[in-house]
Design an enzyme around this catalytic site. Structure first.
Site, mmCIF file in Angstrom:
data_model
loop_
_atom_site.group_PDB
_atom_site.id
_atom_site.type_symbol
_atom_site.label_atom_id
_atom_site.label_comp_id
_atom_site.label_asym_id
_atom_site.label_seq_id
_atom_site.Cartn_x
_atom_site.Cartn_y
_atom_site.Cartn_z
ATOM 1 N N HIS A 10 43.721 39.281 43.030
ATOM 2 C CA HIS A 10 43.771 37.915 42.250
ATOM 3 C C HIS A 10 45.049 37.274 42.303
ATOM 4 O O HIS A 10 46.211 37.755 42.685
ATOM 5 C CB HIS A 10 43.615 38.524 40.809
ATOM 6 C CG HIS A 10 44.630 39.406 40.257
ATOM 7 N ND1 HIS A 10 45.895 38.831 39.849
ATOM 8 C CD2 HIS A 10 44.484 40.710 39.926
ATOM 9 C CE1 HIS A 10 46.690 40.078 39.407
ATOM 10 N NE2 HIS A 10 45.865 41.128 39.670
ATOM 11 N N ARG A 61 41.506 37.939 35.098
ATOM 12 C CA ARG A 61 42.129 37.292 36.466
ATOM 13 C C ARG A 61 41.566 37.557 37.594
ATOM 14 O O ARG A 61 41.680 36.594 38.724
ATOM 15 C CB ARG A 61 43.539 37.972 36.205
ATOM 16 C CG ARG A 61 43.573 39.650 36.399
ATOM 17 C CD ARG A 61 44.884 40.166 36.192
ATOM 18 N NE ARG A 61 45.031 41.449 36.376
ATOM 19 C CZ ARG A 61 44.678 42.617 35.536
ATOM 20 N NH1 ARG A 61 44.131 42.301 34.421
ATOM 21 N NH2 ARG A 61 45.009 43.890 35.857
ATOM 22 N N GLU A 88 41.465 47.162 37.977
ATOM 23 C CA GLU A 88 42.745 47.542 38.409
ATOM 24 C C GLU A 88 42.969 49.144 37.976
ATOM 25 O O GLU A 88 42.459 49.643 36.973
ATOM 26 C CB GLU A 88 43.795 46.750 37.833
ATOM 27 C CG GLU A 88 45.561 47.258 38.089
ATOM 28 C CD GLU A 88 45.932 47.325 39.378
ATOM 29 O OE1 GLU A 88 45.386 48.203 40.161
ATOM 30 O OE2 GLU A 88 46.614 46.629 40.055
ATOM 31 N N HIS A 158 41.725 43.793 42.383
ATOM 32 C CA HIS A 158 43.301 43.972 41.944
ATOM 33 C C HIS A 158 44.095 44.787 43.187
ATOM 34 O O HIS A 158 43.391 45.377 43.958
ATOM 35 C CB HIS A 158 43.338 44.945 40.775
ATOM 36 C CG HIS A 158 42.484 44.126 39.737
ATOM 37 N ND1 HIS A 158 42.998 43.394 38.811
ATOM 38 C CD2 HIS A 158 41.202 44.028 39.554
ATOM 39 C CE1 HIS A 158 41.900 42.949 38.146
ATOM 40 N NE2 HIS A 158 41.049 43.290 38.488
#
Length: 206
Positions: A10, A61, A88, A158
């Site tokens: 991202h 995100r 993440e 991520h």
């Protein structure tokens, strides 16, 4: 027949900018992050890439990065699957803390171990190995079959969930993968053979 797998971390998030541990906290992109995601999409458009399906995490995100990329290549309405397995790494008790403050509280060496050790998780959180334990099965069962059918697949996720994928794709050890640096909004293009081995890898940096 070979397929294509495109991995993109991202764009810069609000907590990247503030130097905070983010993990599963659902923070937005900064203006720079939006720009990085749009630029990633433009790079992929210039390569003539079109996607058959997209995957992203449950965090905005990554989702917004994914949408910017799809908009840039003219596929804004492409089927996109959101999955917690691509989130993440969970930083546990470190989440929301400034990284410098964490170093003052626990010491430079301990925080470095939590951030860069493959096996050792922060308090209440996940190690990179733990992250891989949820990413790898999802990749094998849900993502890889699309690629092996010759499709072109986008994964916007991520730093650490993508490290886990790169570890498997590139055959890296735990010690090697923690040294892999992934820039925000930088596409990595893998072309896979029919037997799932990597035919080529290209990083669209700069």
């Amino acid at each position: 027949m070979s397929g294509t797998l495109v991995l993109v971390r991202h764009g810069q998030s609000e907590w990247n900018l503030k130097n905070l541990f983010t993990g599963w906290r659902d923070v937005d992109l900064t203006e720079q992050g939006h720009a990085e995601a749009r630029a990633a999409g433009q790079k992929l458009k210039e390569r003539g890439l079109k996607f058959d399906i997209a995957f992203t995490s449950n965090l905005q995100r990554a989702q917004k990065t994914c949408q910017h990329i799809l908009d840039a290549v003219g596929q804004g309405d492409l089927k996109t699957i959101r999955q917690e397995a691509l989130n993440e790494r969970d930083y546990g008790d470190l989440s929301g803390l400034n990284k410098d403050d964490a170093r003052q509280k626990w010491g430079e060496e301990q925080v470095h171990i939590w951030r860069r050790s493959y096996h050792i998780p922060p308090p209440g959180g996940e190690s990179l190995r733990d992250t891989g334990a949820r990413v790898w099965p999802y990749y094998m069962h849900d993502l890889q079959p699309h690629v092996l059918r010759g499709e072109t697949v986008l994964v916007a996720a991520h730093g650490n969930s993508l490290r886990a994928l790169i570890m498997a794709l590139d055959g890296l050890s735990g010690e090697e993968v923690v040294k892999v640096e992934l820039g925000t909004g930088v596409p990595i293009i893998y072309r896979l053979n029919a037997d799932s081995t990597v035919a080529s890898k290209e990083i669209l940096a700069g």
